[in-house]
Scaffold this motif. Structure first.
Motif, PDB file in Angstrom:
ATOM      1  N   GLU A   7       0.617  -1.324  -0.106  1.00 33.86           N
ATOM      2  CA  GLU A   7      -0.221   0.015   0.191  1.00 33.86           C
ATOM      3  C   GLU A   7       0.931   1.257  -0.022  1.00 33.86           C
ATOM      4  OE1 GLU A   7      -4.353  -0.491   2.347  1.00 33.86           O
ATOM      5  OE2 GLU A   7      -2.295  -1.044   3.871  1.00 33.86           O
ATOM      6  N   VAL A   8       0.386   2.309  -0.723  1.00 37.53           N
ATOM      7  CA  VAL A   8       1.275   3.459  -0.745  1.00 37.53           C
ATOM      8  C   VAL A   8      -0.020   4.571  -0.445  1.00 37.53           C
ATOM      9  CG1 VAL A   8       2.459   5.352  -2.239  1.00 37.53           C
ATOM     10  CG2 VAL A   8       2.471   2.556  -2.666  1.00 37.53           C
ATOM     11  N   LYS A   9       0.412   4.979   0.864  1.00 35.50           N
ATOM     12  CA  LYS A   9      -0.749   5.995   1.377  1.00 35.50           C
ATOM     13  C   LYS A   9      -0.315   7.399   1.079  1.00 35.50           C
ATOM     14  CE  LYS A   9      -2.938   2.982   4.465  1.00 35.50           C
ATOM     15  NZ  LYS A   9      -3.421   2.637   5.800  1.00 35.50           N
ATOM     16  N   ARG A  10      -0.689   8.327   0.512  1.00 40.07           N
ATOM     17  CA  ARG A  10      -0.216   9.812   0.448  1.00 40.07           C
ATOM     18  C   ARG A  10      -1.377  10.905   1.096  1.00 40.07           C
ATOM     19  NH1 ARG A  10       3.388  10.693  -4.221  1.00 40.07           N
ATOM     20  NH2 ARG A  10       3.564   8.797  -5.580  1.00 40.07           N
ATOM     21  N   ASP A  11      -0.561  11.797   1.758  1.00 41.21           N
ATOM     22  CA  ASP A  11      -1.422  12.534   2.292  1.00 41.21           C
ATOM     23  C   ASP A  11      -1.788  13.821   1.318  1.00 41.21           C
ATOM     24  OD1 ASP A  11       0.914  14.372   2.282  1.00 41.21           O
ATOM     25  OD2 ASP A  11       1.307  14.333   4.277  1.00 41.21           O
ATOM     26  N   GLY A  13       9.623   9.486  20.635  1.00 44.98           N
ATOM     27  CA  GLY A  13       8.842   8.721  21.218  1.00 44.98           C
ATOM     28  C   GLY A  13       7.457   8.908  21.178  1.00 44.98           C
ATOM     29  N   ASP A  14       7.053  10.258  20.724  1.00 48.29           N
ATOM     30  CA  ASP A  14       5.717  10.823  20.558  1.00 48.29           C
ATOM     31  C   ASP A  14       5.699  11.081  19.052  1.00 48.29           C
ATOM     32  OD1 ASP A  14       3.024  11.196  20.897  1.00 48.29           O
ATOM     33  OD2 ASP A  14       3.236  12.684  22.398  1.00 48.29           O
ATOM     34  N   TRP A  15       6.004  10.206  18.259  1.00 46.73           N
ATOM     35  CA  TRP A  15       6.364  10.578  16.760  1.00 46.73           C
ATOM     36  C   TRP A  15       5.339  11.263  16.076  1.00 46.73           C
ATOM     37  CZ3 TRP A  15      11.168   9.699  17.252  1.00 46.73           C
ATOM     38  CH2 TRP A  15      11.605   8.360  17.781  1.00 46.73           C
ATOM     39  N   ASP A  16       3.939  10.954  16.416  1.00 41.99           N
ATOM     40  CA  ASP A  16       2.995  11.703  15.554  1.00 41.99           C
ATOM     41  C   ASP A  16       2.891  13.243  15.893  1.00 41.99           C
ATOM     42  OD1 ASP A  16       2.412   9.555  14.233  1.00 41.99           O
ATOM     43  OD2 ASP A  16       0.867   8.903  15.951  1.00 41.99           O
ATOM     44  N   ASN A  59      -2.226   4.441  12.680  1.00 40.83           N
ATOM     45  CA  ASN A  59      -3.427   5.217  12.625  1.00 40.83           C
ATOM     46  C   ASN A  59      -3.328   6.655  12.191  1.00 40.83           C
ATOM     47  OD1 ASN A  59      -4.878   2.961  13.509  1.00 40.83           O
ATOM     48  ND2 ASN A  59      -4.586   3.488  15.814  1.00 40.83           N
ATOM     49  N   ALA A  60      -2.523   7.352  12.632  1.00 38.15           N
ATOM     50  CA  ALA A  60      -2.182   8.680  12.380  1.00 38.15           C
ATOM     51  C   ALA A  60      -2.018   8.727  10.801  1.00 38.15           C
ATOM     52  CB  ALA A  60      -1.032   9.162  13.122  1.00 38.15           C
ATOM     53  N   GLU A 104      -5.384   8.491   8.872  1.00 35.89           N
ATOM     54  CA  GLU A 104      -6.250   9.556   9.072  1.00 35.89           C
ATOM     55  C   GLU A 104      -5.924  10.847   8.252  1.00 35.89           C
ATOM     56  OE1 GLU A 104      -6.310  11.117  13.347  1.00 35.89           O
ATOM     57  OE2 GLU A 104      -7.288   9.179  14.040  1.00 35.89           O
ATOM     58  N   SER A 105      -4.520  11.071   7.936  1.00 37.40           N
ATOM     59  CA  SER A 105      -3.932  11.988   6.978  1.00 37.40           C
ATOM     60  C   SER A 105      -3.870  11.624   5.702  1.00 37.40           C
ATOM     61  CB  SER A 105      -2.620  12.398   7.412  1.00 37.40           C
ATOM     62  OG  SER A 105      -1.879  11.341   7.421  1.00 37.40           O
ATOM     63  N   THR A 106      -4.286  10.324   5.244  1.00 42.18           N
ATOM     64  CA  THR A 106      -4.124   9.789   3.896  1.00 42.18           C
ATOM     65  C   THR A 106      -5.439  10.470   3.155  1.00 42.18           C
ATOM     66  OG1 THR A 106      -3.081   7.615   4.506  1.00 42.18           O
ATOM     67  CG2 THR A 106      -4.416   7.665   2.543  1.00 42.18           C
TER      68      THR A 106
END
Length: 915
Positions: free
Chosen positions: A73-77, A859-862, A901-902, A905-907
């Motif tokens: 899968e290639v998800k683009r924002d 550690g809170d990468w998003d 998940n993040a 949501e942005s995809t």
């Protein structure tokens, strides 16, 4: 993509400039017609729209991709930034090659032709000299040896998978289906893109290393200065690093006499002896000047011919942050390119295992697998140029029979190269090599006709009355830097991070580190030579004398590092790595002088000492800090100058109350930088030898008269002639900050003196020179910005243009408008943290920039943030061509999603690649 590479004008005889210009005009006329159609201008608009859309990548639905083991899968924002999800390493890198080719293949294709010395195959005879020089260096041959003999089998498999993905994209496509540039190029020659190979990817590291090679130009310049200046004057222009004012990266530690390794807790010992060969370059200024001219014509991929190459990175431990976890920032300073050098991307294994080892995201290079700067699930890392001296120029005594070394003549290693030229005849060159490397002076056009008395077996002529110049450079030996990329992407802690850094041989980079366990660190890696006799590498050495040979390389275990330093933060911004007086190896004599690094140190320390915690916003704000160190030094003195001319006094008043920040709307910043430029010209420019000349715009401001209407002054400035033909101009970088800092308190120093000029008398003191610089700046800015100083602003002088680095680099306005973008009025400046650099020798235009910016919440990468200079796409009419630039110019950052998940949501677009 080569920052200074311009498209050839078509087939021509390089010895006949008239024919070349005619061919260029004809070629560009064809290109304009094509791009007019492509842009929908005039007749044929319907056809042009379909042509443009044919090259756009498919980003939704599904595509069958040969060789895949499972679905990817290639998800683009919304900005077209892809995140790839796969189940094996092979599928992951195969998909990375496919996706990057979708967005950037034209850039990749030009880049591989540059690194292999084959630009002439695409652009014709105008690139022959560039190709000849790059063939002489032999980047492609070295990359092939790395692939064949040095790199790990795992790295080779990843490179093969990536190449297979690129070729899957190319399969069955014509050039016009790939990018609009091919549609234009196809009308003027029969060029067709060939298949991608693993070595095409490896060779890109050589191009990086070339632009980050260290002090090669300084070696040449110091030798050229001997024609006009004495030893003490040259030392004035190359002052020592100011350790008392600007902290090095590593403030503690030494190589332990017990373990023989670097220990952050060890007591410092004495530094290395330093010597310089005397008289080695005497009589060779013509050859060195010609070589300098040749170097100026080589494409600068990362910066304007090596000037201004730098970066900022710093990391703050969780005890000092609002998040309670480490924050890491990075912004490399490179040439403004369109598209940007960087390509944002995420590479994710759906489940980590032995067969799928990567969960990483960050900034990649189009044409190379893996992530160069970014983070994985455990650690984050950033890079800045270490600046180690990894090149030396050796003067060689040569004859038809070979070169002299240790009392006897040795035969050259010789190879022949054939350069294929689009629309023209092939060009054959002979490359000669000594034990110190290839003879780069053989490629000097100025010396091309000297002493042509070669034998048939040794076709390159004996040059320059029996002398030549060889280049010894660590990047011309096979290394494992490509292994380092994958090892960094997989690293889990400081131990595996340092193990990866050991492979990072060329180019030598400062590596900063943070992990989810709360640790921060730094490692200086690289293949750094140890010179015999303590030779310091500051000027060319006699190649025939074995006392100046390289004897070894600094062992990795003895290179400086830090781990959780007591101060709680680490800053790297091209300053000295460690105090040279306490470290046994000489890394270089030509560090950046630490203006940016100390400003960052000061901002962090002020927060911590004030009991404040540092936030993500603070990190982002620091990246946009516009403070001018040289202004803080000079403005108090400039304000004391007694100015009688009311117009100059009006400009001087702009400096009253100025806080030394270079905002785009600041009139004070505009005026001060004009004064600084003219101080450099008056104090130093006319005293430097013409061989060092840097071409620029008109800087010879006419005499500032004490009477006469302002309009007359404007006219005089507009009509000023070319600057002195027998002198060079300083570029105004932070070395010049230090030069002036050490002279500023000496009112009567000889550097402040200058002969009479026109109606103006001689300059006898610092204040005399400052006064004239203030007047000259007033007239210069009047010509550029107008008589009314209320309309002045730094941003109007300091503008960024983004130029497509091939077909957009020259030609009629219509062609440029189709491919190029801008201008943007910017703040910041030379050696500011917001390093929108400009070259005082040539004007105020922006010539290097923070090419990307990131702030990583470890550690809170998003909650991390990032931005690119341009956009994800290399397609000139794509919505993602420059969709990040406005935000970049304003100092904004985008949200950076990492967790599944993040990302979901942005995809906005999902493409499925199927076996």
């Amino acid at each position: 993509m080569p920052a200074n590479t311009t498209a050839s004008s078509g087939p021509s005889d390089p010895k006949k400039p008239g024919r070349r210009k005619k061919g260029r005009r004809a070629r560009l006329l064809v290109l304009v017609l094509v791009l007019a159609l492509v842009a929908g201008v005039g007749y044929g608009a319907y056809w042009s729209v379909s042509t443009v859309r044919a090259s756009y990548p498919q980003t939704t639905g599904s595509i069958t991709l040969d060789g895949l083991g499972g679905e990817v899968e290639v998800k683009r924002d919304a900005y077209g930034i892809p995140q790839i999800y796969a189940d094996t390493d092979d599928d992951l890198f195969r998909a990375q090659g496919f996706v990057q080719a979708q967005d950037r293949f034209w850039e990749m294709d030009v880049r591989r032709h540059m690194t292999s010395g084959r630009l002439s195959e695409m652009f014709g005879s105008g690139q022959v000299e560039t190709d000849a020089f790059l063939r002489t260096l032999g980047w492609r041959q070295v990359a092939q040896k790395e692939y064949d003999e040095v790199l790990s089998e795992e790295t080779k498999k990843n490179l093969q998978s990536y190449a297979a993905g690129v070729n899957a994209y190319l399969k069955g496509k014509q050039g016009r289906d790939i990018s609009v540039e091919y549609a234009a190029l196809g009308l003027t020659n029969d060029y067709r893109p060939g298949e991608w190979t693993p070595v095409d990817s490896v060779a890109w590291l050589k191009a990086m290393a070339w632009d980050l090679r260290g002090n090669m130009q300084d070696e040449i310049d110091r030798s050229l200065l001997t024609s006009r200046l004495d030893k003490s004057q040259i030392e004035d222009l190359y002052p020592g690093y100011p350790y008392e004012e600007h902290k090095p990266i590593v403030e503690r530690g030494a190589v332990s006499p017990v373990t023989g390794k670097f220990d952050p807790e060890a007591t410092p010992q004495g530094g290395p002896e330093s010597t310089t060969p005397q008289g080695a370059a005497d009589g060779l200024n013509t050859q060195l000047a010609a070589l300098s001219d040749t170097l100026d014509e080589i494409p600068a991929l990362l910066g304007p011919n090596g000037n201004g190459i730098g970066s900022n990175s710093w990391v703050v431990s969780g005890e000092h942050t609002t998040t309670g976890k480490a924050l890491l920032a990075n912004d490399p300073h490179l040439a403004p390119m369109l598209p940007s050098l960087w390509y944002q991307m995420g590479l994710h294994c759906r489940k980590l295992s032995e067969s799928c080892q990567y969960d990483t995201a960050g900034y990649t290079f189009s044409g190379m697998p893996g992530v160069i700067i970014g983070h994985n699930q455990d650690i984050a890392w950033g890079l800045t140029n270490l600046g180690a001296d990894v090149t030396d120029l050796f003067l060689e005594k040569v004859s038809d029979d070979g070169y002299l070394y240790d009392g006897r003549t040795r035969p050259f290693t010789v190879r022949e190269e054939t350069i294929k030229v689009a629309g023209g005849r092939d060009r054959k060159i002979t490359v000669r090599q000594t034990n110190n490397g290839p003879l780069v002076s053989d490629r000097s056009k100025e010396l091309d006709q000297v002493g042509q008395k070669a034998t048939v077996s040794n076709a390159a002529p004996d040059r320059a009355d029996g002398y030549a110049v060889a280049l010894k450079w660590t990047a011309l030996q096979p290394g494992r830097s490509m292994d380092a990329v994958f090892a960094l992407n997989r690293a889990k802690d400081f131990t595996t991070f340092r193990a990866a850094a050991e492979f990072f041989e060329v180019p030598s980079q400062n590596l900063i580190y943070a992990d989810t366990e709360g640790n921060i660190g730094y490692q200086a890696p690289g293949k750094i030579p140890v010179r015999s006799k303590g030779y310091d590498g500051t000027v060319p050495a006699p190649g025939w004398d074995p006392r100046y040979r390289w004897t070894d390389y600094v062992p990795f275990d003895e290179l400086p590092y830090e781990y959780n330093p007591e101060r709680g933060y680490i800053v790297t911004a091209n300053q000295a790595v460690i105090d040279e007086s306490t470290y046994p190896y000489l890394l270089t004599k030509d560090w950046g002088y630490g203006a940016r690094s100390q400003r960052i140190n000061d901002l962090i320390a002020k927060k911590i000492k004030g009991g404040e915690k540092i936030s993500t916003d603070d990190m982002q704000k620091t990246q946009m800090d516009n403070f001018s160190e040289i202004a803080a030094l000079l403005v108090p003195e400039l304000r004391k100058i007694n100015v009688s001319d009311p117009s100059v006094r009006e400009a001087q008043k702009l400096l009253d109350g100025w806080d030394y920040t270079q905002e785009p709307d600041s009139a004070a910043a505009a005026y001060f930088n004009g004064v600084w430029r003219n101080i450099l010209k008056l104090a130093f420019g006319n005293k430097l030898p013409k061989e060092m000349r840097v071409e620029g715009d008109c800087l010879n401001v006419p005499p500032a008269r004490n009477s006469g209407p302002l309009d007359e002054q404007r006219t005089l400035v507009r009509e000023c002639g070319q600057r002195d033909g027998d002198s060079a101009q300083p570029d105004g970088g932070d070395r010049w900050f230090q030069v002036v800092r050490e002279l500023v308190d000496d009112q009567d120093n000889e550097w402040w003196k200058a002969p009479a000029r026109g109606r103006d008398g001689a300059l006898e003191s610092r204040d005399d020179l400052f006064a004239r610089a203030m007047a000259d700046a007033r007239w210069e800015l009047t010509a550029k910005l107008g008589k009314n100083i209320d309309t002045w602003s730094w941003g109007r002088l300091h503008r960024l243009m983004l130029t497509n680095q091939t077909l957009g680099a020259e030609g009629p306005d219509l062609l440029k408008r189709a491919l190029n973008r801008g201008p943007w009025n910017l703040g910041g400046g030379e050696a500011a943290v917001n390093a929108t650099g400009w070259n005082a020798a040539s004007g105020y235009e922006v010539v290097w920039v923070p090419s990307m910016r990131m702030v990583v919440n470890v550690g809170d990468w998003d909650k991390s943030r990032w931005i690119n200079l341009t956009g994800a796409s290399g397609h000139a009419f794509s919505a993602h061509y420059t969709d990040q630039t406005d935000k970049w110019a304003e100092g904004e950052l985008l949200d950076w999603s990492f967790a599944p998940n993040a990302v979901s949501e942005s995809t906005v677009d999902t493409l499925t690649l199927k076996p």
